[in-house]
Design a protein around this motif. Structure first.
Motif, PDB file in Angstrom:
ATOM      1  N   LEU A 103      -4.193 -11.255 -54.364  1.00 16.12           N
ATOM      2  CA  LEU A 103      -4.518 -10.155 -53.460  1.00 16.12           C
ATOM      3  C   LEU A 103      -4.376  -8.806 -54.141  1.00 16.12           C
ATOM      4  CD1 LEU A 103      -2.912 -11.377 -50.113  1.00 16.12           C
ATOM      5  CD2 LEU A 103      -5.340 -11.316 -50.729  1.00 16.12           C
TER       6      LEU A 103
ATOM      7  N   HIS B  84      -9.723  -9.345 -48.628  1.00 13.34           N
ATOM      8  CA  HIS B  84     -10.133 -10.734 -48.422  1.00 13.34           C
ATOM      9  C   HIS B  84     -10.601 -10.967 -46.993  1.00 13.34           C
ATOM     10  CE1 HIS B  84      -9.917 -15.082 -47.940  1.00 13.34           C
ATOM     11  NE2 HIS B  84      -9.868 -15.206 -49.257  1.00 13.34           N
ATOM     12  N   ARG B  85      -9.817 -10.555 -46.005  1.00  9.89           N
ATOM     13  CA  ARG B  85     -10.138 -10.591 -44.579  1.00  9.89           C
ATOM     14  C   ARG B  85      -9.950 -11.953 -43.923  1.00  9.89           C
ATOM     15  NH1 ARG B  85     -13.745  -6.017 -43.430  1.00  9.89           N
ATOM     16  NH2 ARG B  85     -14.576  -7.115 -41.624  1.00  9.89           N
TER      17      ARG B  85
ATOM     18  N   VAL C 121      -7.326 -14.494 -45.097  1.00  8.55           N
ATOM     19  CA  VAL C 121      -6.220 -15.213 -45.735  1.00  8.55           C
ATOM     20  C   VAL C 121      -5.605 -16.139 -44.693  1.00  8.55           C
ATOM     21  CG1 VAL C 121      -3.972 -15.008 -46.861  1.00  8.55           C
ATOM     22  CG2 VAL C 121      -5.762 -13.312 -47.316  1.00  8.55           C
TER      23      VAL C 121
ATOM     24  N   ASP D  16      -4.497  -8.050 -45.086  1.00  5.95           N
ATOM     25  CA  ASP D  16      -4.335  -9.293 -45.848  1.00  5.95           C
ATOM     26  C   ASP D  16      -2.860  -9.679 -45.945  1.00  5.95           C
ATOM     27  OD1 ASP D  16      -7.032  -9.636 -46.300  1.00  5.95           O
ATOM     28  OD2 ASP D  16      -7.005  -8.794 -48.331  1.00  5.95           O
TER      29      ASP D  16
END
Length: 513
Positions: free
Chosen positions: A138, A148-149, A151, A208
């Motif tokens: 990350l 990432h949106r 995880v 995240d």
């Protein structure tokens, strides 16, 4: 051979021919399915290696396949530039017909979700090691401007040798487009969605971290911290509830609950979380003592019973707690959660973990003890939780000031507290140095804030209240204990007071029916 048999043979031969993508990738078998597509094992016929190919589906309700492919190509290619051992490498992105294919490194390992489903909760030091590797991925992504949106345990792959891979970078971002999704559609896994995203804000790097905190909670507890029977109830829990840990303490608990702070600006950073997880990963011998009934006395006083999120605070200590060296238990009160043991983040890393924006509900933090704002301070932790004197400079609290919250009007109610830093678990360890007012206040304010915005405080009362931390002065911190069997006095206390300076009636906390 009859005509029917011939047709069946031809059909079988046709279906036996492997599907080839872009004239290069031969699909061999299906590895799994998810909300965003199907994952295949495939062979790269050009260089002869096996790869994983994710075939993305156009989201339900979407009408523009071209927009979908354009965004996927852009976002996933951006994610494919990441270079970290914990990132699943993206080799290629292909748009073919109405389908989009992502060609990735083949990682033959179960997901964290699979591991927990088959093995149950993992040992704390294993969870810490997993979290440290995911955070590495990350940090690489966030440094490159990528969030990432999504995880979650299903996107964290854990190999038998302990190596971890985070997959699906860029996919949630690519799909989250108003031209592709139906009105009100949530992109991502609701149980791991940060509060700010539920509230409609854009995903942040801190989002995240929240999702990782929820994933590590699941890994160490075996249950999801916010999942409820319906999506609406799950989202409500994310916005308004604070979970508590039963299988973790110390740095791991601090890291997990520090990532689960509801305000993104107040969440611990990835760097601070990695420092905590690094310490927790070095404690393979840690195993909380478990009395009959299965509760962990290392986390809970009162005979190992877990703290309730409802009711007046459990008595946590007199001013001179009779706790023996080497056997000090972590202190949690009523609605207290291991979350608020953020102490390791600030005190062990040498920096504050709390950098909140101005909170209008927080009153000025006070000190007690010799040289402090409040002078003498007596806490009767056996019965009463309200005091009939205002908190402020020049004030003192004696045993006569503690009153029954329901029977008398009062000026403040105690709702939370903590023993922030003390002895290590090793017999004869040196006392921790006074951390300084800035860090001590930061810890206290973080703890009081987390509990104030949890369901510890009745939501209908919260708008009319302020919360106030009371911490030991330097002299009080450094005061020697009365005898060799006691720890020094270093408690911090959290009170609620009236926002308009008036007096309070009854309990401001939730109570057991």
């Amino acid at each position: 051979m009859t005509d029917e048999q011939l047709r069946q043979t031809q059909t079988t031969q046709a279906t036996a021919v492997p599907r080839v993508i872009a004239g290069r990738y031969r699909l061999l078998s299906e590895l799994g399915r998810g909300g965003m597509g199907v994952v295949h094992r495939a062979e790269d016929t050009v260089i002869g290696r096996h790869v994983a190919i994710k075939e993305l589906r156009l989201p339900d309700g979407a009408e523009d396949a071209g927009v979908f492919q354009e965004r996927v190509l852009r976002e996933v290619r951006t994610g494919g530039k990441l270079n970290d051992p914990a990132v699943v490498t993206v080799y290629d992105v292909i748009a073919e017909g109405d389908s989009t294919f992502i060609v990735m490194e083949l990682v033959e390992a179960p997901t964290l979700s699979d591991v927990i489903r088959t093995q149950g909760p993992l040992p704390p030091h294993h969870v810490a090691a997993i979290g440290d590797q995911v955070l590495s991925a990350l940090q690489a992504a966030h440094s490159a401007g990528i969030v990432h949106r999504d995880v979650k345990p299903g996107n964290i792959m854990v190999a038998a040798n302990g190596r971890v891979k985070l997959t699906d970078f860029g996919i949630a971002q690519a799909v989250d487009d108003p031209r592709l999704t139906t009105s009100g559609m949530l992109v991502g896994s609701p149980a791991f969605m940060a509060p700010e995203r539920v509230a409609g804000r854009e995903a942040l790097p801190a989002s995240d971290l929240w999702s990782l905190g929820a994933s590590l909670f699941f890994a160490v507890e075996g249950s999801l911290p916010f999942e409820r029977s319906t999506t609406a109830a799950t989202l409500h829990a994310i916005m308004h509830e604070v979970p508590f840990l039963t299988h973790a303490q110390g740095p791991l608990a601090s890291a997990i609950m520090g990532m689960l702070i509801s305000t993104p600006e107040a969440r611990i950073t990835a760097e601070q979380a990695r420092g905590l997880l690094g310490m927790a990963a070095q404690q393979p011998g840690y195993a909380p003592s478990t009395p009959p009934g299965g509760q962990h006395t290392a986390l809970y006083p009162n005979g190992g019973q877990p703290p309730t999120m409802m009711g007046p605070p459990t008595a946590f200590a007199h001013q001179q707690p009779p706790v023996r060296k080497g056997k000090r238990k972590a202190l949690l009160i009523g609605g207290a959660v291991a979350a608020v043991a953020l102490l390791a983040g600030g005190f062990f890393l040498g920096k504050p973990v709390w950098s909140p924006s101005v909170d209008e509900a927080m009153a000025t933090t006070l000190t007690y003890g010799e040289g402090g704002d409040m002078g003498s301070y007596y806490f009767d932790g056996s019965s009463y939780w309200c005091v009939n004197t205002p908190l402020g400079a020049g004030r003192s609290i004696s045993s006569q000031n503690w009153v029954d919250c329901e029977e008398e009007q009062h000026d403040a109610q105690l709702y939370e507290g903590s023993y922030p830093v003390g002895l290590s678990d090793e017999e004869g360890a040196e006392l921790a140095d006074y951390p300084g007012p800035e860090r001590l206040n930061a810890f206290a304010e973080a703890k009081c804030s987390v509990a104030f915005y949890s369901n510890r405080i009745r939501p209908e009362y919260r708008p009319a209240l302020k919360y106030q931390a009371v911490v030991p002065s330097k002299a009080e911190w450094e005061k020697a204990p009365e005898d060799s069997t006691s720890d020094p006095v270093r408690y911090i206390y959290c009170f609620v007071v009236s926002a308009n300076g008036g007096r309070l009636d009854g309990y401001q906390t939730n109570q057991v029916n």
